[in-house]
Design a protein around this motif. Structure first.
Motif, PDB file in Angstrom:
ATOM      1  N   ALA A 126       0.836  -1.207   0.000  1.00 25.27           N
ATOM      2  CA  ALA A 126       0.000   0.000   0.000  1.00 25.27           C
ATOM      3  C   ALA A 126       0.869   1.255   0.000  1.00 25.27           C
ATOM      4  CB  ALA A 126      -0.941  -0.010   1.207  1.00 25.27           C
ATOM      5  N   ILE A 127       1.963   1.232   0.766  1.00 25.93           N
ATOM      6  CA  ILE A 127       2.880   2.377   0.784  1.00 25.93           C
ATOM      7  C   ILE A 127       3.556   2.528  -0.572  1.00 25.93           C
ATOM      8  CG2 ILE A 127       5.026   3.284   1.770  1.00 25.93           C
ATOM      9  CD1 ILE A 127       4.141   2.002   4.452  1.00 25.93           C
ATOM     10  N   ALA A 128       4.012   1.416  -1.143  1.00 27.87           N
ATOM     11  CA  ALA A 128       4.693   1.454  -2.442  1.00 27.87           C
ATOM     12  C   ALA A 128       3.784   2.006  -3.547  1.00 27.87           C
ATOM     13  CB  ALA A 128       5.187   0.062  -2.812  1.00 27.87           C
ATOM     14  N   ASP A 129       2.487   1.833  -3.391  1.00 27.05           N
ATOM     15  CA  ASP A 129       1.534   2.299  -4.397  1.00 27.05           C
ATOM     16  C   ASP A 129       1.238   3.800  -4.311  1.00 27.05           C
ATOM     17  OD1 ASP A 129       1.324  -0.261  -5.423  1.00 27.05           O
ATOM     18  OD2 ASP A 129      -0.522  -0.733  -4.330  1.00 27.05           O
ATOM     19  N   LEU A 130       1.699   4.466  -3.253  1.00 25.98           N
ATOM     20  CA  LEU A 130       1.436   5.897  -3.095  1.00 25.98           C
ATOM     21  C   LEU A 130       2.283   6.723  -4.059  1.00 25.98           C
ATOM     22  CD1 LEU A 130       1.450   6.251   0.801  1.00 25.98           C
ATOM     23  CD2 LEU A 130      -0.553   6.214  -0.705  1.00 25.98           C
ATOM     24  N   ASP A 131       1.689   7.764  -4.637  1.00 32.70           N
ATOM     25  CA  ASP A 131       2.454   8.713  -5.448  1.00 32.70           C
ATOM     26  C   ASP A 131       3.480   9.389  -4.542  1.00 32.70           C
ATOM     27  OD1 ASP A 131       1.078   8.203  -7.777  1.00 32.70           O
ATOM     28  OD2 ASP A 131      -0.334   9.854  -7.494  1.00 32.70           O
ATOM     29  N   GLY A 132       4.708   9.491  -5.003  1.00 33.52           N
ATOM     30  CA  GLY A 132       5.776  10.113  -4.238  1.00 33.52           C
ATOM     31  C   GLY A 132       6.673   9.111  -3.543  1.00 33.52           C
ATOM     32  N   VAL A 133       6.212   7.876  -3.403  1.00 31.75           N
ATOM     33  CA  VAL A 133       7.030   6.831  -2.770  1.00 31.75           C
ATOM     34  C   VAL A 133       7.783   6.106  -3.878  1.00 31.75           C
ATOM     35  CG1 VAL A 133       7.012   4.694  -1.429  1.00 31.75           C
ATOM     36  CG2 VAL A 133       5.454   6.570  -0.833  1.00 31.75           C
TER      37      VAL A 133
ATOM     38  N   GLY B  61      -0.597  12.824   5.362  1.00 28.15           N
ATOM     39  CA  GLY B  61      -1.899  12.762   4.724  1.00 28.15           C
ATOM     40  C   GLY B  61      -2.313  11.398   4.222  1.00 28.15           C
ATOM     41  N   ARG B  62      -1.357  10.570   3.821  1.00 28.84           N
ATOM     42  CA  ARG B  62      -1.712   9.275   3.233  1.00 28.84           C
ATOM     43  C   ARG B  62      -1.007   8.097   3.885  1.00 28.84           C
ATOM     44  NH1 ARG B  62      -0.396  10.257  -2.632  1.00 28.84           N
ATOM     45  NH2 ARG B  62       0.432  12.237  -1.987  1.00 28.84           N
ATOM     46  N   LEU B  63       0.328   8.136   3.943  1.00 30.50           N
ATOM     47  CA  LEU B  63       1.082   6.985   4.445  1.00 30.50           C
ATOM     48  C   LEU B  63       0.699   6.629   5.882  1.00 30.50           C
ATOM     49  CD1 LEU B  63       4.843   6.341   3.887  1.00 30.50           C
ATOM     50  CD2 LEU B  63       3.804   5.921   6.088  1.00 30.50           C
TER      51      LEU B  63
ATOM     52  N   ALA C 200      15.035  -5.517   9.137  1.00 29.36           N
ATOM     53  CA  ALA C 200      15.163  -6.005  10.503  1.00 29.36           C
ATOM     54  C   ALA C 200      15.638  -4.839  11.368  1.00 29.36           C
ATOM     55  CB  ALA C 200      16.178  -7.150  10.556  1.00 29.36           C
ATOM     56  N   GLY C 201      15.251  -4.838  12.629  1.00 32.91           N
ATOM     57  CA  GLY C 201      15.695  -3.772  13.526  1.00 32.91           C
ATOM     58  C   GLY C 201      14.533  -3.153  14.261  1.00 32.91           C
ATOM     59  N   ASP C 202      14.676  -1.882  14.587  1.00 32.34           N
ATOM     60  CA  ASP C 202      13.679  -1.178  15.393  1.00 32.34           C
ATOM     61  C   ASP C 202      12.392  -0.864  14.646  1.00 32.34           C
ATOM     62  OD1 ASP C 202      15.439  -1.185  17.525  1.00 32.34           O
ATOM     63  OD2 ASP C 202      16.240   0.802  17.044  1.00 32.34           O
ATOM     64  N   VAL C 203      12.429  -0.869  13.324  1.00 25.58           N
ATOM     65  CA  VAL C 203      11.230  -0.597  12.526  1.00 25.58           C
ATOM     66  C   VAL C 203      11.001  -1.758  11.570  1.00 25.58           C
ATOM     67  CG1 VAL C 203      11.436   1.916  12.684  1.00 25.58           C
ATOM     68  CG2 VAL C 203      12.508   0.713  10.777  1.00 25.58           C
ATOM     69  N   ASP C 204       9.831  -1.781  10.968  1.00 20.14           N
ATOM     70  CA  ASP C 204       9.475  -2.884  10.071  1.00 20.14           C
ATOM     71  C   ASP C 204       9.720  -2.565   8.595  1.00 20.14           C
ATOM     72  OD1 ASP C 204       8.297  -4.576  12.218  1.00 20.14           O
ATOM     73  OD2 ASP C 204       6.906  -2.878  12.353  1.00 20.14           O
ATOM     74  N   LEU C 205       9.491  -1.298   8.237  1.00 24.99           N
ATOM     75  CA  LEU C 205       9.635  -0.873   6.848  1.00 24.99           C
ATOM     76  C   LEU C 205      10.386   0.448   6.788  1.00 24.99           C
ATOM     77  CD1 LEU C 205       5.926  -1.405   5.688  1.00 24.99           C
ATOM     78  CD2 LEU C 205       7.847  -2.947   5.265  1.00 24.99           C
ATOM     79  N   ILE C 206      11.093   0.650   5.691  1.00 27.82           N
ATOM     80  CA  ILE C 206      11.689   1.951   5.391  1.00 27.82           C
ATOM     81  C   ILE C 206      11.200   2.352   4.008  1.00 27.82           C
ATOM     82  CG2 ILE C 206      13.804   3.249   4.949  1.00 27.82           C
ATOM     83  CD1 ILE C 206      15.195   1.457   6.999  1.00 27.82           C
ATOM     84  N   ALA C 207      10.579   3.528   3.945  1.00 29.12           N
ATOM     85  CA  ALA C 207      10.065   4.040   2.673  1.00 29.12           C
ATOM     86  C   ALA C 207      10.904   5.240   2.248  1.00 29.12           C
ATOM     87  CB  ALA C 207       8.604   4.457   2.821  1.00 29.12           C
ATOM     88  N   ILE C 208      11.219   5.293   0.971  1.00 31.19           N
ATOM     89  CA  ILE C 208      11.923   6.437   0.396  1.00 31.19           C
ATOM     90  C   ILE C 208      10.887   7.263  -0.362  1.00 31.19           C
ATOM     91  CG2 ILE C 208      13.796   7.206  -1.097  1.00 31.19           C
ATOM     92  CD1 ILE C 208      14.692   5.484   1.340  1.00 31.19           C
ATOM     93  N   VAL C 209      10.726   8.501   0.084  1.00 31.95           N
ATOM     94  CA  VAL C 209       9.749   9.405  -0.525  1.00 31.95           C
ATOM     95  C   VAL C 209      10.522  10.509  -1.243  1.00 31.95           C
ATOM     96  CG1 VAL C 209       7.867  11.026  -0.067  1.00 31.95           C
ATOM     97  CG2 VAL C 209       8.037   8.891   1.259  1.00 31.95           C
ATOM     98  N   ARG C 210      10.181  10.728  -2.499  1.00 29.64           N
ATOM     99  CA  ARG C 210      10.828  11.778  -3.289  1.00 29.64           C
ATOM    100  C   ARG C 210       9.748  12.684  -3.870  1.00 29.64           C
ATOM    101  NH1 ARG C 210      14.482   7.320  -4.516  1.00 29.64           N
ATOM    102  NH2 ARG C 210      16.515   7.873  -3.661  1.00 29.64           N
ATOM    103  N   VAL C 211       9.816  13.964  -3.499  1.00 29.51           N
ATOM    104  CA  VAL C 211       8.830  14.949  -3.952  1.00 29.51           C
ATOM    105  C   VAL C 211       9.549  16.219  -4.391  1.00 29.51           C
ATOM    106  CG1 VAL C 211       6.938  14.045  -2.533  1.00 29.51           C
ATOM    107  CG2 VAL C 211       8.483  15.751  -1.579  1.00 29.51           C
TER     108      VAL C 211
END
Length: 95
Positions: A21-28, A58-60, A35-46
């Motif tokens: 769902a995150i990968a499908d967002l515009d801007g991602v 607003g969305r993620l 692995a580690g303290d978080v589950d996912l890392i998203a790279i957002v470019r705007v």
């Protein structure tokens, strides 16, 4: 282009669905399961700072299963590719 790195904590049983769902967002541009303290890392470019809030707050962050986000704005990018390109101006491997 403004790049942000978003650390995302997710309900454990929903990681694949949330990642998609995150990968499908515009801007991602990319989403990594990590692995580690978080589950996912998203790279957002705007293009504009206002768009960071639109994409992340607003969305993620409203995707079902997202528990928490931690956003980091990148000031400058460094990579081996960039450094090699800078030092090899005018040189080609065929020479």
């Amino acid at each position: 282009m403004i790049t942000t790195i978003v650390m995302v904590s997710v309900e454990t049983d929903r990681i694949p669905e949330v990642a998609q769902a995150i990968a499908d967002l515009d801007g991602v541009s990319e989403v990594y399961s990590v692995a580690g303290d978080v589950d996912l890392i998203a790279i957002v470019r705007v293009r504009e700072f206002d768009q960071i809030a639109e994409v992340i707050a607003g969305r993620l962050s409203k995707i079902e299963g997202v528990l928490h986000t931690d956003t980091h704005v990148a000031f400058r990018a460094y990579s081996r590719h960039d450094l090699e390109a800078a030092f090899s101006i005018g040189y080609t491997a065929s020479e």
